[in-house]
Design an enzyme around this catalytic site. Sequence first.
Site, PDB file in Angstrom:
ATOM      1  N   ASN A 247       2.235 130.845 -13.011  1.00  0.00           N
ATOM      2  CA  ASN A 247       3.048 131.172 -11.834  1.00  0.00           C
ATOM      3  C   ASN A 247       3.323 132.666 -11.836  1.00  0.00           C
ATOM      4  OD1 ASN A 247       5.647 131.674 -13.305  1.00  0.00           O
ATOM      5  ND2 ASN A 247       5.287 129.541 -13.913  1.00  0.00           N
ATOM      6  N   ILE A 343      12.735 121.915 -20.844  1.00  0.00           N
ATOM      7  CA  ILE A 343      13.370 122.586 -21.986  1.00  0.00           C
ATOM      8  C   ILE A 343      14.869 122.752 -21.744  1.00  0.00           C
ATOM      9  CG2 ILE A 343      13.330 124.671 -23.413  1.00  0.00           C
ATOM     10  CD1 ILE A 343      10.369 125.019 -22.408  1.00  0.00           C
ATOM     11  N   PHE A 360      18.297 128.769 -14.414  1.00  0.00           N
ATOM     12  CA  PHE A 360      17.955 129.431 -13.163  1.00  0.00           C
ATOM     13  C   PHE A 360      17.327 128.400 -12.236  1.00  0.00           C
ATOM     14  CE2 PHE A 360      18.262 134.158 -13.094  1.00  0.00           C
ATOM     15  CZ  PHE A 360      19.016 134.281 -14.242  1.00  0.00           C
TER      16      PHE A 360
HETATM   17  N1  CTP Z   1      13.006 124.601 -16.880  1.00  0.00           N
HETATM   18  C1  CTP Z   1      12.738 124.271 -18.186  1.00  0.00           C
HETATM   19  N2  CTP Z   1      11.666 123.474 -18.491  1.00  0.00           N
HETATM   20  C2  CTP Z   1      10.878 122.987 -17.503  1.00  0.00           C
HETATM   21  C3  CTP Z   1      11.138 123.317 -16.147  1.00  0.00           C
HETATM   22  C4  CTP Z   1      12.213 124.134 -15.881  1.00  0.00           C
HETATM   23  O1  CTP Z   1      13.462 124.709 -19.076  1.00  0.00           O
HETATM   24  N3  CTP Z   1       9.850 122.217 -17.822  1.00  0.00           N
HETATM   25  C5  CTP Z   1      14.199 125.412 -16.587  1.00  0.00           C
HETATM   26  C6  CTP Z   1      13.917 126.801 -16.066  1.00  0.00           C
HETATM   27  O2  CTP Z   1      13.846 127.742 -17.118  1.00  0.00           O
HETATM   28  C7  CTP Z   1      15.122 127.033 -15.169  1.00  0.00           C
HETATM   29  C8  CTP Z   1      15.488 125.658 -14.667  1.00  0.00           C
HETATM   30  O3  CTP Z   1      14.923 124.732 -15.582  1.00  0.00           O
HETATM   31  O4  CTP Z   1      16.217 127.522 -15.905  1.00  0.00           O
HETATM   32  C9  CTP Z   1      15.034 125.320 -13.297  1.00  0.00           C
HETATM   33  O5  CTP Z   1      13.675 125.563 -13.149  1.00  0.00           O
HETATM   34  P1  CTP Z   1      12.929 125.212 -11.799  1.00  0.00           P
HETATM   35  O6  CTP Z   1      11.481 125.515 -11.939  1.00  0.00           O
HETATM   36  O7  CTP Z   1      13.681 125.831 -10.652  1.00  0.00           O
HETATM   37  O8  CTP Z   1      13.206 123.645 -11.720  1.00  0.00           O
HETATM   38  P2  CTP Z   1      12.342 122.395 -12.038  1.00  0.00           P
HETATM   39  O9  CTP Z   1      13.060 121.552 -13.017  1.00  0.00           O
HETATM   40  O10 CTP Z   1      10.961 122.779 -12.380  1.00  0.00           O
HETATM   41  O11 CTP Z   1      12.414 121.614 -10.647  1.00  0.00           O
HETATM   42  P3  CTP Z   1      11.531 121.781  -9.317  1.00  0.00           P
HETATM   43  O12 CTP Z   1      10.244 122.467  -9.717  1.00  0.00           O
HETATM   44  O13 CTP Z   1      11.351 120.390  -8.887  1.00  0.00           O
HETATM   45  O14 CTP Z   1      12.381 122.600  -8.400  1.00  0.00           O
END
Ligand code: CTP
Length: 431
Positions: A247, A343, A360
């Site tokens: 990304n 995580i 975030f």
């Molecule tokens: N995060 C994480 N581990 C993942 C996905 C996300 O620790 N596998 C954490 C990111 O570091 C961030 C938060 O979760 O602090 C939100 O990440 P985001 O990508 O906005 O959310 P997602 O859980 O991936 O949800 P979606 O993609 O459905 O919005």
Amino acid sequence: MHGKSILLIVGGGIAAFKALELVRELRRAGAGITPVLTENGARFVTPLSLAALAGAPVRTSLWNLEDEAAMGHIELSRSADLIVVCPATADLMARAATGMADDLATTLLLATDTPVLMAPAMNVRMWQHAATVANVATLRARGVTVLEPDDGEMACGEFGPGRLPEVAAIVAAVTALLPSRLREGLGVGSDSRPTPRHPAQDFPPPTPPAAEGDRRSTGRGGLVGTRALVTAGPTHEAIDPVRYIGNRSSGKQGFAIAAALGRAGAEVTLVAGPVALATPPGVRRVDVVTAREMAAAVSAALPCDIAVMVAAVADWRVDPAAGKLKKHKGGPPDLALVENPDILASVGHGTPRPRLVIGFAAETDDLLANAAAKLAKKGADWIVANDVSDGVFGEDRTHVHLVSHKGVEDWGGASKAEVADRMVARIIDAL
Ligand code: CTP
């Protein structure tokens, strides 16, 4: 890892052969390995191959007079910077959890005051059995870092969690656990444990955007004596040897927060995905590539007082192809996506839980509603909501809202460094 010494205990499971790969990777990173092979481990790998790869003799028994004369087992248990158990079988973990000392491996684990990392591997039913769940909880409560096993097809043909974590993930966890020069230099022991306390009630009432007061004390040592963990950047999930799922995250916001926490006196571990940014001064950096490596490094960096999960973790991975996928072979490849571990959720809902867990949310639609939903789902105290619909990635400026259980604050437009300073001032207040 240069100059670090690792005592590697190889348990008796089919995954023991992966310990050989681990030895190679740890030595490549500069660590010295002292190998210990359990009686059952020796059914899967030979002492000779382990010794050859480790470049050191293998200890197998408590009762070998020559070995004991060279270095007694008590000294052996304390001479390393880190003890790694790979694979950690259900039996070995059970015996370690109950304090047994009926062979060299368990005796070393009982006699040591060195940090211990366990990389489990076993059948899925064994991993999920109440006895193993309780043993893992006991070991974790005593400060042992037990990694989550991988999910997938097992050697026995069943599916589920129980596979040995990837070697790269174990290496990332080792890097996060090894005492850094910085920590040694500061005289901060690896056994300094943060005090458990939930900070949500400390969150101050909502304020209007850009309150000047928030910029006051970030550089003044307000976080001396605390441990902070920051994740930053993207993760890359290999599709084949040349392509990956990734990304646009630049890592700038996470690095700015790590730098600000460091300036405030926190002992900071920054787990960074693949980004081309300089390490902030005084910050301990662990580089990772995949989500699973990031998860392992994060779990090894616990316990801590403050966790700020800024990384844009890839939500899915695929089983990478061994060779480059070619386009002429009957249309686009069928990429079966597998969900990565969350995580932030495992830190927010797990134990030991940091006193303050901050996530975030990068959103293109329904910013605040989505951020509020993530607050609960991920067990976070605060979520920093970021509208990414018109390009924040790689920029120096951003516009965030701070969403907590108490409400929403609009922090207005600001540089990523300003957001970091303001967040750290707020963390100091909350702690
Ligand atoms: N995060 C994480 N581990 C993942 C996905 C996300 O620790 N596998 C954490 C990111 O570091 C961030 C938060 O979760 O602090 C939100 O990440 P985001 O990508 O906005 O959310 P997602 O859980 O991936 O949800 P979606 O993609 O459905 O919005």
